[in-house]
Design an enzyme around this catalytic site. Structure first.
Site, PDB file in Angstrom:
ATOM      1  N   LEU A 125       1.023  -1.281   0.093  1.00  0.00           N
ATOM      2  CA  LEU A 125      -0.058   0.062   0.015  1.00  0.00           C
ATOM      3  C   LEU A 125       0.775   1.345  -0.065  1.00  0.00           C
ATOM      4  CD1 LEU A 125      -2.893   1.396   0.148  1.00  0.00           C
ATOM      5  CD2 LEU A 125      -2.717   1.173   2.815  1.00  0.00           C
ATOM      6  N   GLY A 241      -4.985  -6.085  10.805  1.00  0.00           N
ATOM      7  CA  GLY A 241      -3.557  -5.725  10.968  1.00  0.00           C
ATOM      8  C   GLY A 241      -3.171  -5.121  12.160  1.00  0.00           C
ATOM      9  N   GLN A 278      11.723  -0.595  47.107  1.00  0.00           N
ATOM     10  CA  GLN A 278      10.073  -0.108  46.759  1.00  0.00           C
ATOM     11  C   GLN A 278      10.071   0.978  45.436  1.00  0.00           C
ATOM     12  OE1 GLN A 278       7.459   2.448  49.251  1.00  0.00           O
ATOM     13  NE2 GLN A 278       6.637   0.537  49.683  1.00  0.00           N
ATOM     14  N   GLU A 363       0.999   0.087   9.904  1.00  0.00           N
ATOM     15  CA  GLU A 363      -0.372  -0.268  10.102  1.00  0.00           C
ATOM     16  C   GLU A 363      -1.149   1.058  10.406  1.00  0.00           C
ATOM     17  OE1 GLU A 363      -0.424  -3.021   8.507  1.00  0.00           O
ATOM     18  OE2 GLU A 363       0.187  -4.515   9.761  1.00  0.00           O
TER      19      GLU A 363
END
Length: 380
Positions: A125, A241, A278, A363
């Protein structure tokens, strides 16, 4: 799919793909990346397990599974290598376009080989001057008797030079989306050639090349559907996709998180294990939370596409944007938590970061995903 749990059959599909990734992909991923090796033999092993035509009906050699099944598979495969999983996603997307829009004779001709991955597929494309604005593509296809004559160039094509079939969007009519058609171009078509394999930041385990058409003759019988519906065909393929590439981001990022948990458990500083601090625990908690939120959104969007919901394209765009952004952030944070070791190739983290970065671009860029979502929200 129940609201908060996967049924046993989908868990079995996911675990099968995860085991395959651990045994046949992960041990070789760094070597394939370094050598720019395209592991076609391993892809065909995946196809033998049903991953070459995931959503293709069984009568044409496929597995007849759902979009959600596909997302589970690509997420699992990407824990071994996002690049390999992503190519398999593109192959499935191209095969799915033939299945959905091709004639019965076209499906019978191409789908069995695609499902076995005796035939590899590419999706064409993007062009040098038509990326996000795909409707402005200029590669032309002029009708000449029982053939089309193609001229133009496609850019950034995954699998180019190795693929056997190129599902290609071409201009057969007026400017804009209504002048676009779709042709399946075989690798031996006269006038078809390829550029050099691109030097890329990531995705090195699959080739990326220009695809060039110079008076390339393709039988008119290779057109999918009628003239003028090619843009619709291309966009329909991209819905799935986008979900698949989001799933690949989740799998790659999960692998990075798992490696980080193991590293922090064995590494010591200031008299204690790193995972006892932490501040680092909070960062791990945020990474896991982002991935879980993206996973729930992606699975819900895949189920929406399976149902054919009217807002499925919008939800696919949301999920693609969120999952690829979250995946890259988590992988990048994993590199940081590894310190200098994260920057070394042998630890595998920097490869995941490189591979996942492009998912925010292909995409449809994540900026375009925001545009799709906004258009669904803001009505004229």
């Amino acid at each position: 799919m129940t609201l908060f749990a996967l049924p046993e059959d989908q868990i079995a599909v996911r675990d099968m793909a995860r085991d395959f990734a651990a045994e046949r992909i992960a041990p070789h991923a760094l070597d394939w990346d370094a050598r720019k090796h395209f592991p076609v033999d391993v892809l065909r092993e995946a196809a033998a397990l049903g991953m070459g035509g995931i959503a293709i009906p069984e009568e044409h050699g496929g597995s007849g599974l759902t979009r959600l099944d596909a997302a589970l598979i690509f997420e699992a495969l990407a824990t071994g290598c996002p690049s390999v999983s992503a190519y398999l996603s593109i192959h499935n997307m191209a095969a799915g376009m033939i299945d959905r829009f091709g004639s019965e004779s076209q499906r019978a001709r191409w789908l069995p080989g695609l499902c076995r991955m005796d035939l590899l597929a590419a999706y064409c494309l993007t062009e040098p001057g038509a990326g996000s604005d795909a409707a402005s593509l200029r590669t032309s296809a002029r009708r000449d008797g029982d053939a089309y004559v193609l001229n133009g160039t496609k850019q950034f094509i995954s699998g180019a030079g190795a693929a056997d079939l190129y599902v290609t969007m071409v201009r057969t009519g007026e400017p804009g989306p209504r002048g676009i058609s779709t042709l399946v171009v075989p690798a031996d078509a006269p006038g078809l050639s390829f550029g050099e394999n691109e030097r890329k930041m990531g995705w090195n385990a699959q080739p990326t090349r220009q695809v060039n058409f110079a008076d390339c003759r393709v039988p008119a019988a290779n057109r999918l559907g009628e003239e003028g519906i090619g843009f619709r065909i291309a966009m329909a393929g991209l819905d799935g996709g986008r979900l698949n590439i989001g799933a690949c981001s989740l799998g790659g990022a999960q692998s990075a998180l798992d490696r980080t948990l193991a590293y922090l458990a064995e590494r010591r500083a200031f008299g204690q294990r790193l995972d006892a601090f932490q501040a680092l625990q909070f960062r791990l908690a945020d990474m896991a939370t982002e991935l879980e939120a993206a996973r729930v959104m992606l699975y819900a969007a895949a189920a929406s596409l399976d149902r054919g919901d009217p807002d499925a394209s919008q939800r696919s765009a949301m999920a693609k944007r969120f999952a690829t952004d979250a995946g890259f952030r988590v992988a990048n944070e994993a590199l940081q938590l590894h310190g200098g070791y994260g920057y070394l190739a042998e630890y595998g983290i920097e490869k995941i970061v490189r591979d996942l970065r492009v998912h925010q671009i292909l995409e449809g860029t994540n900026e375009i995903m925001r545009l799709i979502v906004a258009r669904g929200l803001v009505r004229p």
